[in-house]
Structures are given as structure tokens and as C-alpha cells.
Design an enzyme around this catalytic site. Sequence first.
Site, mmCIF file in Angstrom:
data_model
loop_
_atom_site.group_PDB
_atom_site.id
_atom_site.type_symbol
_atom_site.label_atom_id
_atom_site.label_comp_id
_atom_site.label_asym_id
_atom_site.label_seq_id
_atom_site.Cartn_x
_atom_site.Cartn_y
_atom_site.Cartn_z
ATOM 1 N N TYR A 147 44.125 -43.651 -85.369
ATOM 2 C CA TYR A 147 43.500 -44.235 -86.562
ATOM 3 C C TYR A 147 42.115 -44.705 -86.165
ATOM 4 O O TYR A 147 41.946 -45.354 -85.130
ATOM 5 C CB TYR A 147 44.341 -45.411 -87.065
ATOM 6 C CG TYR A 147 43.709 -46.187 -88.203
ATOM 7 C CD1 TYR A 147 43.600 -45.618 -89.475
ATOM 8 C CD2 TYR A 147 43.232 -47.476 -88.023
ATOM 9 C CE1 TYR A 147 43.038 -46.322 -90.527
ATOM 10 C CE2 TYR A 147 42.668 -48.192 -89.076
ATOM 11 C CZ TYR A 147 42.564 -47.612 -90.324
ATOM 12 O OH TYR A 147 42.007 -48.319 -91.358
ATOM 13 N N ASP A 242 37.237 -44.245 -79.156
ATOM 14 C CA ASP A 242 37.462 -45.353 -80.079
ATOM 15 C C ASP A 242 38.315 -46.382 -79.342
ATOM 16 O O ASP A 242 39.532 -46.260 -79.263
ATOM 17 C CB ASP A 242 38.156 -44.853 -81.350
ATOM 18 C CG ASP A 242 38.420 -46.000 -82.335
ATOM 19 O OD1 ASP A 242 38.167 -47.172 -81.963
ATOM 20 O OD2 ASP A 242 38.875 -45.719 -83.448
ATOM 21 N N LYS A 270 37.923 -55.691 -82.883
ATOM 22 C CA LYS A 270 39.033 -56.591 -82.542
ATOM 23 C C LYS A 270 38.668 -57.652 -81.491
ATOM 24 O O LYS A 270 38.052 -58.643 -81.842
ATOM 25 C CB LYS A 270 40.260 -55.754 -82.181
ATOM 26 C CG LYS A 270 40.671 -54.883 -83.389
ATOM 27 C CD LYS A 270 42.022 -54.251 -83.350
ATOM 28 C CE LYS A 270 42.367 -53.692 -84.719
ATOM 29 N NZ LYS A 270 42.418 -52.245 -84.834
HETATM 30 C C1 LIG Z 1 41.741 -51.416 -85.934
HETATM 31 C C2 LIG Z 1 41.158 -50.137 -85.570
HETATM 32 C C3 LIG Z 1 40.065 -49.590 -86.253
HETATM 33 C C4 LIG Z 1 39.519 -50.197 -87.510
HETATM 34 O O1 LIG Z 1 39.014 -51.466 -87.327
HETATM 35 P P1 LIG Z 1 38.824 -52.421 -88.617
HETATM 36 O O2 LIG Z 1 38.154 -53.630 -88.058
HETATM 37 O O3 LIG Z 1 40.198 -52.668 -89.149
HETATM 38 O O4 LIG Z 1 37.982 -51.687 -89.588
HETATM 39 C C5 LIG Z 1 39.486 -48.435 -85.762
HETATM 40 N N1 LIG Z 1 39.965 -47.828 -84.681
HETATM 41 C C6 LIG Z 1 41.020 -48.316 -83.999
HETATM 42 C C7 LIG Z 1 41.477 -47.616 -82.784
HETATM 43 C C8 LIG Z 1 41.664 -49.473 -84.427
HETATM 44 O O5 LIG Z 1 42.729 -49.909 -83.766
#
Ligand SMILES: *Cc1c(COP(=O)(O)O)cnc(C)c1O
Length: 431
Positions: A147, A242, A270
Site C-alpha cells: 500500500y 516506500d 509515520k
Molecule cells: C501508511 C502508509 C502510507 C500512507 O501514509 P498516510 O500518512 O496514511 O497517507 C504509504 N505507504 C506505506 C508503506 C504506509 O504504510
Amino acid sequence: MSKLNLKKSKELFRKAKRLMPGGVNSPVRAFRAVGGIPLFIQSAKGSKIYDVDGNEYIDYVLSWGPMILGHSHPAVIRALRKACERGTSYGAPTPLEVELAGMIRKAYPSMQVVRMVNSGTEATMSAIRAARGFTGRDRVMKFEGCYHGHADGLLVKAGSGAATFGVPDSPGVPRGYARNTITLPFNDLKAFRDACEKFGDNTACVIIEPVVGNSGCILPRPGFLEGIRKLTSEHGIVLIFDEVMTGFRVSYGGAQKAFGIKPDMTCLGKVIGGGLPVGAYGGRKEIMRMIAPDGPVYQAGTLSGNPLAMTAGIETLKILSRRETYRKLTAKSAALEDALKDAAGRAGVKTKFYRAGTMFCTYFTDKEVCNFTDAANTDTETFAKFFRKMLERGINLAPSAFEAGFMSLAHTQADINRTARAAYQSFKEIK
Ligand SMILES: *Cc1c(COP(=O)(O)O)cnc(C)c1O
């Protein structure tokens, strides 16, 4: 075991459902995958979270990862209080952004130049735009079960057969966007090699969660990330890690440090916000020089580099950068791993447990989980039962079989012991 009293949460949920889609501001919070109603939270401190009915839970969600020091860490709160008194937003550069960007670059040397944004979604969306601007190519490759936030071009699932053009994974995503995205199976280097042969020379970037935290916790097979690094270099494709979740979680230097791979670009989020809304993307100088105002690729943000968010991030990273912090975090995470495996074993429940640093997942299956299909084939109904039993016993796990759990510096051996006892009882009851 008495059922929880959730009177106030129930009442709030009834009101919330009239005001917001599903009563929530992010879908997984609605508990649809596990049944029951979501807890409405009053406060949180250390390893514990408290709902509006006064129930206490040991928290392994940790706001979906950011609260790696535990909730309301005194040093972070103190710094935030002081920062508040200096004003909450200026829309102008501050020393704080320079400090946090410097800390990030030190921990992630591959991020030579960094841009702050407000969420992980913004980070991935902007990194892809930069890669497209840099290469002059449109196509993006991603992996099933990863994601990367909710940007249009990323809400795409695989078309029929591997290495075909993607199809929208949500109404509202134009087919044209999806057609530029190719979705491949994780841990399948052959499928990736084939896709590179077919589409490599007009692919702008590959975006990947180096450890998949958004289908639980799926580890890369030896050679998989190395293979991707090699093939992307050969085809002039920008490799984007990511690390919004894995950053500061798999290790201080993220998955790239742990696996010894140098991506061209990295997305963070995060943990770097310490519980406030922050994202960041960065990478090789020549790619990041494409970003406005240095270059023609436009990306901006009214609240980007917000002083409160930067402050929470800086204080969090200060504590994380102490050598003993990761020793403690790793020891706690390993103790939880042992305790949960032992509980499942004694109760005679078949599970597979995976962990990367401070993120982990228990799957209800007796088969190894190496990709999204494996994860989807695990017993999610049994997980839902387990989740409810654990919640009744005061353990807050993520309300979905496809989410990672997280450890914090605030969790104690007593928390781990209590979790293990609850898990043993819950495993026995769901058999
Ligand atoms: C949480 C997450 C996102 C999105 O971050 P948001 O702050 O919720 O927009 C993107 N990539 C990864 C791997 C994530 O865990």
C-alpha cells in the site's frame, strides 16, 4: 471473562455514522473486518490506550506505527508545549525543518535531498511525480499487497495475468491512470524480470514496500530486493523504497540499511512525525533537483514543514538515535515474538509469525506467507475471533488480519507477559 462495557463508544459511533462515511475518517478504523464497533479513544499514555468508557488496553496499533516511543512521551510533549507557545504555523522556512531534514539524511544517506510533506500519501505521490519528471516516462510498477497511500495512480490492482496493465481498484480512479500502473507479485523476481523486458524502457519507477507491512508483515526473500535493484539500474528505472512504515521500524536506517540496498528515492512518514502529520520524500540529488523551485516538477504544501510536526519528529528521532534505544526495542520485540509463538504452540493453534525489527504479524495458517495471495489465503475469520477475544482481555491489536502490529519503547516485560497470557487463553478459546 466479562464483556467490555462500550456504552459511550456505541453512542458516539451512532452519531459518527450520521456525520462521516462509516463513522470514521479512515476505513480500517470502522472494525468492519473483525465485527463489533470501534473504540472511541479518550487518551493514551506509554504502552496503554484508554477508551471513552474507561477501559484500558495494551496498545500494539500505536496509531498504525508512529508512536514508537509509546504514547505521550514526556520529552515530545514538553517540546510540543514550548513549540505551541511560539506559534503553530508560519508558512515560511524554520530552523526546525533544517534540523529534521538533516537527521533524516544522516539516518538515510540515500536521501541526499529531502522535501517535507504532510502524509505518506503525499510523499509517494510526489516521489512518483519526481521520477516521471526525471525520466520523462509515465509507467509505474508496484507490487500486490503493498500500500502506498490513496493517490489515484496507486489504487490499482493487477489486470488478468501477471505483467499486464492495471485496472482501477476503486471507483473514481480513471482507467487511463490505472493503465500506467503495472502490479506484480511480491517476491517473484522472474515476474519482475519479465515485466522489465516488456516494459522496462518506458517505466519511470518501481515503488515497493521493502518489507510489506500492509498485508501483515511479509519479508523479502533473499535476492529479491537485490534483483530489483540490479534490474532497475539496467533499465534506467527509478527505484523508490516506500519506507513510510518500515522507516525507523525495521532499523534506525530502515529496510534499506537492514538489507543493504540503496534505492534512488525513499518515502518516509509515520515515525518521523512522532504522532503529528508528516511525510517526507527524498533521494538522489539529480532527481530531487527536478522539484520546484529548483526544477520544473511542481509540488507544494501550505502546512508542509509545520513547526509542531517538525518538533515532534525531531524529539522522537533524538531518542531513537541513542544507541541503546534499538537494543531495547529489538529485545522487547523479540520477547513478544517468543511469547506469542509459545502461546500458540501450547494452545495447539497453527500460526506463522513474522517480524522485521519492531513490526510483526501473526497469520492463522500453517503455510509460509511470501506474498499477498498467501496472506489472503490465511484464516481471516479465526483472526477476527482472536482479535475480539484479545480486545476483551485488554489487548488492542490492529482490527484486520492484513495489518502489522507494532512494538514501542514504552512496552514493559509485564505488558508482554499479560499479552502472552491473554493470547494463550484466546488461542485456546478459538480452537
Ligand atoms: C501508511 C502508509 C502510507 C500512507 O501514509 P498516510 O500518512 O496514511 O497517507 C504509504 N505507504 C506505506 C508503506 C504506509 O504504510
